[in-house]
Design a protein around this motif. Structure first.
Motif, PDB file in Angstrom:
ATOM      1  N   LEU A  46       0.825  -1.220   0.000  1.00 24.70           N
ATOM      2  CA  LEU A  46       0.000   0.000   0.000  1.00 24.70           C
ATOM      3  C   LEU A  46       0.856   1.266   0.000  1.00 24.70           C
ATOM      4  O   LEU A  46       0.335   2.358  -0.188  1.00 24.70           O
ATOM      5  CB  LEU A  46      -0.952   0.003   1.201  1.00 24.70           C
ATOM      6  CG  LEU A  46      -1.995  -1.110   1.202  1.00 24.70           C
ATOM      7  CD1 LEU A  46      -2.773  -1.092   2.517  1.00 24.70           C
ATOM      8  CD2 LEU A  46      -2.938  -0.972   0.017  1.00 24.70           C
ATOM      9  N   GLY A  47       2.163   1.132   0.211  1.00 26.99           N
ATOM     10  CA  GLY A  47       3.084   2.261   0.135  1.00 26.99           C
ATOM     11  C   GLY A  47       2.804   3.338   1.162  1.00 26.99           C
ATOM     12  O   GLY A  47       2.479   3.052   2.304  1.00 26.99           O
ATOM     13  N   SER A  48       2.908   4.582   0.732  1.00 26.59           N
ATOM     14  CA  SER A  48       2.804   5.717   1.660  1.00 26.59           C
ATOM     15  C   SER A  48       1.446   5.803   2.355  1.00 26.59           C
ATOM     16  O   SER A  48       1.324   6.471   3.387  1.00 26.59           O
ATOM     17  CB  SER A  48       3.109   7.022   0.935  1.00 26.59           C
ATOM     18  OG  SER A  48       2.171   7.235  -0.090  1.00 26.59           O
ATOM     19  N   MET A  49       0.451   5.129   1.827  1.00 23.43           N
ATOM     20  CA  MET A  49      -0.863   5.118   2.495  1.00 23.43           C
ATOM     21  C   MET A  49      -0.799   4.393   3.834  1.00 23.43           C
ATOM     22  O   MET A  49      -1.673   4.550   4.677  1.00 23.43           O
ATOM     23  CB  MET A  49      -1.915   4.478   1.589  1.00 23.43           C
ATOM     24  CG  MET A  49      -2.200   5.304   0.345  1.00 23.43           C
ATOM     25  SD  MET A  49      -3.417   4.531  -0.714  1.00 23.43           S
ATOM     26  CE  MET A  49      -2.372   3.452  -1.687  1.00 23.43           C
ATOM     27  N   SER A  50       0.256   3.603   4.039  1.00 26.38           N
ATOM     28  CA  SER A  50       0.427   2.868   5.292  1.00 26.38           C
ATOM     29  C   SER A  50       1.271   3.634   6.305  1.00 26.38           C
ATOM     30  O   SER A  50       1.699   3.071   7.314  1.00 26.38           O
ATOM     31  CB  SER A  50       1.078   1.510   5.015  1.00 26.38           C
ATOM     32  OG  SER A  50       0.228   0.714   4.236  1.00 26.38           O
ATOM     33  N   GLN A  51       1.530   4.903   6.038  1.00 29.23           N
ATOM     34  CA  GLN A  51       2.352   5.727   6.928  1.00 29.23           C
ATOM     35  C   GLN A  51       1.922   5.620   8.401  1.00 29.23           C
ATOM     36  O   GLN A  51       2.788   5.544   9.274  1.00 29.23           O
ATOM     37  CB  GLN A  51       2.320   7.187   6.456  1.00 29.23           C
ATOM     38  CG  GLN A  51       3.299   8.102   7.153  1.00 29.23           C
ATOM     39  CD  GLN A  51       4.731   7.857   6.749  1.00 29.23           C
ATOM     40  OE1 GLN A  51       5.005   7.486   5.610  1.00 29.23           O
ATOM     41  NE2 GLN A  51       5.643   8.046   7.662  1.00 29.23           N
ATOM     42  N   PRO A  52       0.610   5.573   8.734  1.00 28.55           N
ATOM     43  CA  PRO A  52       0.228   5.462  10.145  1.00 28.55           C
ATOM     44  C   PRO A  52       0.757   4.191  10.832  1.00 28.55           C
ATOM     45  O   PRO A  52       0.900   4.169  12.047  1.00 28.55           O
ATOM     46  CB  PRO A  52      -1.301   5.452  10.105  1.00 28.55           C
ATOM     47  CG  PRO A  52      -1.660   6.128   8.832  1.00 28.55           C
ATOM     48  CD  PRO A  52      -0.558   5.772   7.869  1.00 28.55           C
ATOM     49  N   ALA A  53       1.060   3.156  10.081  1.00 23.11           N
ATOM     50  CA  ALA A  53       1.544   1.897  10.651  1.00 23.11           C
ATOM     51  C   ALA A  53       3.070   1.813  10.678  1.00 23.11           C
ATOM     52  O   ALA A  53       3.621   0.823  11.155  1.00 23.11           O
ATOM     53  CB  ALA A  53       0.981   0.720   9.853  1.00 23.11           C
ATOM     54  N   LEU A  54       3.759   2.835  10.194  1.00 26.48           N
ATOM     55  CA  LEU A  54       5.209   2.770  10.032  1.00 26.48           C
ATOM     56  C   LEU A  54       5.932   2.484  11.346  1.00 26.48           C
ATOM     57  O   LEU A  54       6.850   1.664  11.384  1.00 26.48           O
ATOM     58  CB  LEU A  54       5.736   4.060   9.393  1.00 26.48           C
ATOM     59  CG  LEU A  54       7.204   4.060   9.000  1.00 26.48           C
ATOM     60  CD1 LEU A  54       7.509   2.929   8.021  1.00 26.48           C
ATOM     61  CD2 LEU A  54       7.578   5.389   8.375  1.00 26.48           C
ATOM     62  N   SER A  55       5.539   3.117  12.429  1.00 24.57           N
ATOM     63  CA  SER A  55       6.254   2.894  13.698  1.00 24.57           C
ATOM     64  C   SER A  55       6.108   1.440  14.164  1.00 24.57           C
ATOM     65  O   SER A  55       7.053   0.876  14.735  1.00 24.57           O
ATOM     66  CB  SER A  55       5.776   3.867  14.768  1.00 24.57           C
ATOM     67  OG  SER A  55       4.401   3.663  15.042  1.00 24.57           O
TER      68      SER A  55
END
Length: 166
Positions: A46-55
């Motif tokens: 999903l790429g950058s759309m998954s930013q909230p899950a990065l941590s």
């Protein structure tokens, strides 16, 4: 397993990705490594759309399972594009010395992906990542060499081409 299939299906549905990231993130704390791994792969897709899950994915860089570490590194590169914060760069840098060759290569490629906006103080890290990919070119495993070539190609396509002086 049903949870693996659900994680995979959620990762393939890109129509409303903001609603998908949250349920996929819950699979990152699953006790089953296969479920966790599938969630990481799906979030990566999903790429950058998954930013909230990065941590949460960054935490998996320290997982005892090499496959999860490798996929987490790839996901960090895909999701954290341009994020050169120490919370991301430091764990990836540690993986450049991992015992598993695939983990080292995926970490090197991730560093190349996120370091396209590199700070001068971080140039040594990027150089180490490129060096790791050049070392992987000498590996006996065809897949390792192919992955390293793809990583070096990605670097070549960046604004700072690789100079081949190795």
């Amino acid at each position: 397993m049903v949870r693996i299939a659900v994680a995979r299906a959620l990762g393939e549905n890109t129509s409303n990705s903001s609603d998908i990231t949250s349920p996929l993130s819950t699979f990152l704390i699953d006790r089953c490594p296969a479920v966790k791994n599938e969630a990481i792969i799906s979030l990566s897709n999903l790429g950058s759309m998954s930013q909230p899950a990065l941590s949460l994915i960054v935490q998996e860089l320290a997982n005892s399972d090499a496959g999860i570490r490798a996929n987490a590194a790839a996901a960090v590169g895909n999701i954290g594009d341009g994020d050169t914060s120490l919370e991301i760069v430091d764990p990836l840098t540690v993986l450049l010395t991992d015992e598993d060759i695939y983990v080292r290569i995926k970490a090197a490629i991730a560093l190349i992906q996120i370091q396209l906006t590199i700070q001068p103080s971080q140039q040594e890290i990027l150089d180490s990542a490129v060096d790791e990919l050049f070392l992987a070119l000498q590996n006996d495993d065809h897949d390792v060499r192919l992955t390293a070539i793809k990583g070096l190609r990605r670097k070549e396509l960046s604004t700072d081409p690789v100079t081949i002086d190795h």
